[in-house]
Design a protein around this motif. Structure first.
Motif, PDB file in Angstrom:
ATOM      1  N   VAL A  29       0.870  -1.189   0.000  1.00 42.25           N
ATOM      2  CA  VAL A  29       0.000   0.000   0.000  1.00 42.25           C
ATOM      3  C   VAL A  29       0.899   1.228   0.000  1.00 42.25           C
ATOM      4  CG1 VAL A  29      -1.965  -1.076   1.158  1.00 42.25           C
ATOM      5  CG2 VAL A  29      -0.170   0.011   2.528  1.00 42.25           C
ATOM      6  N   VAL A  30       0.356   2.343  -0.492  1.00 40.39           N
ATOM      7  CA  VAL A  30       1.069   3.621  -0.465  1.00 40.39           C
ATOM      8  C   VAL A  30       0.272   4.586   0.406  1.00 40.39           C
ATOM      9  CG1 VAL A  30       1.968   5.551  -1.805  1.00 40.39           C
ATOM     10  CG2 VAL A  30       2.057   3.240  -2.747  1.00 40.39           C
ATOM     11  N   LEU A  31       0.950   5.180   1.379  1.00 43.87           N
ATOM     12  CA  LEU A  31       0.327   6.081   2.343  1.00 43.87           C
ATOM     13  C   LEU A  31       1.190   7.327   2.505  1.00 43.87           C
ATOM     14  CD1 LEU A  31      -0.285   3.367   5.082  1.00 43.87           C
ATOM     15  CD2 LEU A  31      -2.067   4.352   3.667  1.00 43.87           C
ATOM     16  N   ALA A  32       0.624   8.341   3.132  1.00 45.07           N
ATOM     17  CA  ALA A  32       1.413   9.523   3.477  1.00 45.07           C
ATOM     18  C   ALA A  32       2.354   9.178   4.632  1.00 45.07           C
ATOM     19  CB  ALA A  32       0.508  10.674   3.872  1.00 45.07           C
ATOM     20  N   ARG A  33       3.618   9.475   4.466  1.00 44.45           N
ATOM     21  CA  ARG A  33       4.601   9.188   5.517  1.00 44.45           C
ATOM     22  C   ARG A  33       4.261   9.944   6.804  1.00 44.45           C
ATOM     23  NH1 ARG A  33       9.544   9.932   7.995  1.00 44.45           N
ATOM     24  NH2 ARG A  33      11.067   8.257   7.700  1.00 44.45           N
ATOM     25  N   ALA A  34       3.706  11.138   6.667  1.00 45.73           N
ATOM     26  CA  ALA A  34       3.385  11.957   7.836  1.00 45.73           C
ATOM     27  C   ALA A  34       2.405  11.259   8.758  1.00 45.73           C
ATOM     28  CB  ALA A  34       2.832  13.304   7.384  1.00 45.73           C
ATOM     29  N   GLY A  35       1.382  10.645   8.176  1.00 45.96           N
ATOM     30  CA  GLY A  35       0.393   9.957   8.992  1.00 45.96           C
ATOM     31  C   GLY A  35       0.988   8.773   9.729  1.00 45.96           C
ATOM     32  N   LEU A  36       1.838   8.022   9.063  1.00 47.21           N
ATOM     33  CA  LEU A  36       2.503   6.890   9.700  1.00 47.21           C
ATOM     34  C   LEU A  36       3.395   7.368  10.841  1.00 47.21           C
ATOM     35  CD1 LEU A  36       3.426   4.911   6.465  1.00 47.21           C
ATOM     36  CD2 LEU A  36       1.696   4.257   8.140  1.00 47.21           C
ATOM     37  N   SER A  37       4.052   8.494  10.628  1.00 47.21           N
ATOM     38  CA  SER A  37       4.923   9.044  11.663  1.00 47.21           C
ATOM     39  C   SER A  37       4.122   9.465  12.886  1.00 47.21           C
ATOM     40  CB  SER A  37       5.704  10.233  11.104  1.00 47.21           C
ATOM     41  OG  SER A  37       6.464  10.873  12.103  1.00 47.21           O
ATOM     42  N   ARG A  38       3.013  10.143  12.666  1.00 52.13           N
ATOM     43  CA  ARG A  38       2.254  10.703  13.781  1.00 52.13           C
ATOM     44  C   ARG A  38       1.654   9.639  14.693  1.00 52.13           C
ATOM     45  NH1 ARG A  38       0.245  15.163   9.699  1.00 52.13           N
ATOM     46  NH2 ARG A  38       1.554  16.911  10.341  1.00 52.13           N
ATOM     47  N   ILE A  39       1.337   8.459  14.150  1.00 50.04           N
ATOM     48  CA  ILE A  39       0.757   7.425  15.010  1.00 50.04           C
ATOM     49  C   ILE A  39       1.741   6.284  15.274  1.00 50.04           C
ATOM     50  CG2 ILE A  39      -1.605   7.986  14.330  1.00 50.04           C
ATOM     51  CD1 ILE A  39      -1.582   5.454  12.594  1.00 50.04           C
ATOM     52  N   GLY A  40       3.034   6.537  15.034  1.00 53.75           N
ATOM     53  CA  GLY A  40       4.051   5.575  15.428  1.00 53.75           C
ATOM     54  C   GLY A  40       4.128   4.335  14.581  1.00 53.75           C
ATOM     55  N   ARG A  41       3.916   4.456  13.272  1.00 56.74           N
ATOM     56  CA  ARG A  41       3.959   3.279  12.387  1.00 56.74           C
ATOM     57  C   ARG A  41       5.114   3.347  11.378  1.00 56.74           C
ATOM     58  NH1 ARG A  41       0.467   2.923  15.745  1.00 56.74           N
ATOM     59  NH2 ARG A  41      -1.649   2.077  15.487  1.00 56.74           N
ATOM     60  N   LEU A  42       6.117   4.150  11.645  1.00 60.66           N
ATOM     61  CA  LEU A  42       7.221   4.294  10.690  1.00 60.66           C
ATOM     62  C   LEU A  42       7.951   2.979  10.437  1.00 60.66           C
ATOM     63  CD1 LEU A  42       8.887   7.705  11.683  1.00 60.66           C
ATOM     64  CD2 LEU A  42       7.549   7.202   9.630  1.00 60.66           C
ATOM     65  N   ALA A  43       7.962   2.073  11.407  1.00 60.13           N
ATOM     66  CA  ALA A  43       8.695   0.812  11.251  1.00 60.13           C
ATOM     67  C   ALA A  43       8.138  -0.043  10.119  1.00 60.13           C
ATOM     68  CB  ALA A  43       8.675   0.038  12.568  1.00 60.13           C
ATOM     69  N   HIS A  44       6.896   0.218   9.712  1.00 57.20           N
ATOM     70  CA  HIS A  44       6.289  -0.581   8.642  1.00 57.20           C
ATOM     71  C   HIS A  44       6.744  -0.133   7.244  1.00 57.20           C
ATOM     72  CE1 HIS A  44       3.655  -2.825  11.275  1.00 57.20           C
ATOM     73  NE2 HIS A  44       3.210  -1.699  11.827  1.00 57.20           N
ATOM     74  N   ILE A  45       7.317   1.055   7.135  1.00 58.00           N
ATOM     75  CA  ILE A  45       7.705   1.578   5.819  1.00 58.00           C
ATOM     76  C   ILE A  45       8.852   0.755   5.239  1.00 58.00           C
ATOM     77  CG2 ILE A  45       8.683   3.570   4.603  1.00 58.00           C
ATOM     78  CD1 ILE A  45       7.261   5.373   6.588  1.00 58.00           C
ATOM     79  N   THR A  46       8.690   0.340   3.996  1.00 57.83           N
ATOM     80  CA  THR A  46       9.776  -0.359   3.303  1.00 57.83           C
ATOM     81  C   THR A  46      10.509   0.562   2.333  1.00 57.83           C
ATOM     82  OG1 THR A  46       8.224  -1.205   1.626  1.00 57.83           O
ATOM     83  CG2 THR A  46       8.654  -2.603   3.535  1.00 57.83           C
TER      84      THR A  46
END
Length: 336
Positions: free
Chosen positions: A192-209
């Motif tokens: 999936v493609v998401l906004a990096r900002a949203g992942l950062s704000r809720i602590g999901r950066l570790a999922h980014i490949t």
């Protein structure tokens, strides 16, 4: 309108004692959507406001049309489906301020409301979350990639990687659950493609490949930025919110959204724009890039411009005019 209230800072009110009297500071009511991302963004603003002013803030959770419907954003009318109900509550005096994802706002101003603060921006780039830690270039042809944004659909198809783009909706964790190993869900997509900002704000950066380079996928106008609104007539709240302002962020998003407005496109159009602060011969200036891409990825126009921060809106309009001269309107019409 029914609303659930959560206290964003300790205690319902801050008591200030003076030699003459004890004065109770009435909390400000902050209207926000109820999603985890919206609540997190709003709590960040609430905490920053309390830290800067000493005024407590409580969150008022509101339901919007975009939250209640499972239809695609474009089918609901696109721009404004996540903000209209919150703006109505603000105008009615049910809340004192509102925090929006800036990219969700219509480009036209709302009578009676003012964008009182634009806080510092998160990283505006898009991010890939893929199975097995793969990057975009490593995904084999035919891989199923989920996104709900026409802009991303168009740009991903334009890369010519043979990807199968699948429309998706839902909150961040729902979307992550579509990728095996990234969350609780069906795991029926390769990425999936998401906004990096949203992942950062809720602590999901570790999922980014992979964080996608803007040269590949240019972000949406105002992606990663927050907009804090209040009533134009509310001088006290306007003054308090002004302490959260970041002038550079505002200049960047003003340029990006001026491009969007001049193209007469909404947040569901395949339009991208991204401004950065650069060092020019006469000092800091804006470097603005923008693109319009056919929804099937078969064609597109892209351009760039530089100019002073004070001329952000004019810079955006000028770049939009250049894109229109090169066929942007036809590309957007074909997508519709």
């Amino acid at each position: 309108m029914t609303a659930d209230v959560q206290t964003a800072s300790a205690g319902a009110a801050q008591v200030q004692t003076t030699a003459a009297a004890t004065v109770t500071t009435v909390p400000l009511r902050l209207g926000t959507r109820a999603s985890e991302l919206a609540r997190t963004q709003s709590r960040t603003v609430a905490d920053a406001l309390t830290a800067a002013t000493g005024v407590p803030v409580e969150l008022v959770l509101l339901s919007t049309e975009g939250d209640r419907s499972s239809a695609a954003i474009a089918q609901m009318g696109g721009t404004g489906v996540f903000v209209a109900a919150i703006r109505r509550a603000l105008l009615a005096g049910e809340v004192d301020l509102a925090v929006h994802s800036y990219k969700d706002l219509p480009t036209a101003p709302e009578p009676g409301l003012i964008l009182a603060a634009v806080p510092p921006r998160e990283d505006p780039r898009d991010a890939l979350v893929a199975r097995d830690g793969l990057t975009l270039g490593e995904l084999p042809a035919g891989s199923r990639i989920g996104t709900g944004a026409p802009r991303r659909v168009a740009q991903l198809r334009a890369l010519g990687l043979g990807l199968d783009i699948v429309p998706i909706r839902g909150n961040v964790d729902t979307r992550l659950g579509r990728v095996p190993g990234a969350g609780e869900g069906p795991g029926d997509l390769d990425a999936v493609v998401l906004a990096r900002a949203g992942l950062s704000r809720i602590g999901r950066l570790a999922h980014i490949t992979e964080t996608l380079d803007p040269l590949q996928v240019l972000p949406a106008p105002a992606q990663g930025a927050l907009a804090v609104e209040c009533r134009t007539s509310d001088a006290r709240t306007r003054e308090l919110l002004g302490r959260l302002e970041d002038a550079t962020t505002r200049a960047c998003v003003v340029a990006e959204r001026a491009t969007l407005a001049a193209l007469e496109a909404g947040c569901s159009a395949p339009v991208a724009a991204y401004a950065e602060l650069a060092e020019g011969e006469a000092g800091p200036e804006l470097f603005l890039r923008a693109s319009v891409t056919a929804l099937d990825g078969s064609d597109g126009v892209r351009g760039s411009a530089t100019g002073p921060l004070a001329d952000a809106a004019a810079l955006g309009r000028a770049l939009a005019a250049e894109l229109l001269d090169r066929g942007a309107a036809e590309l957007m019409a074909a997508g519709r």
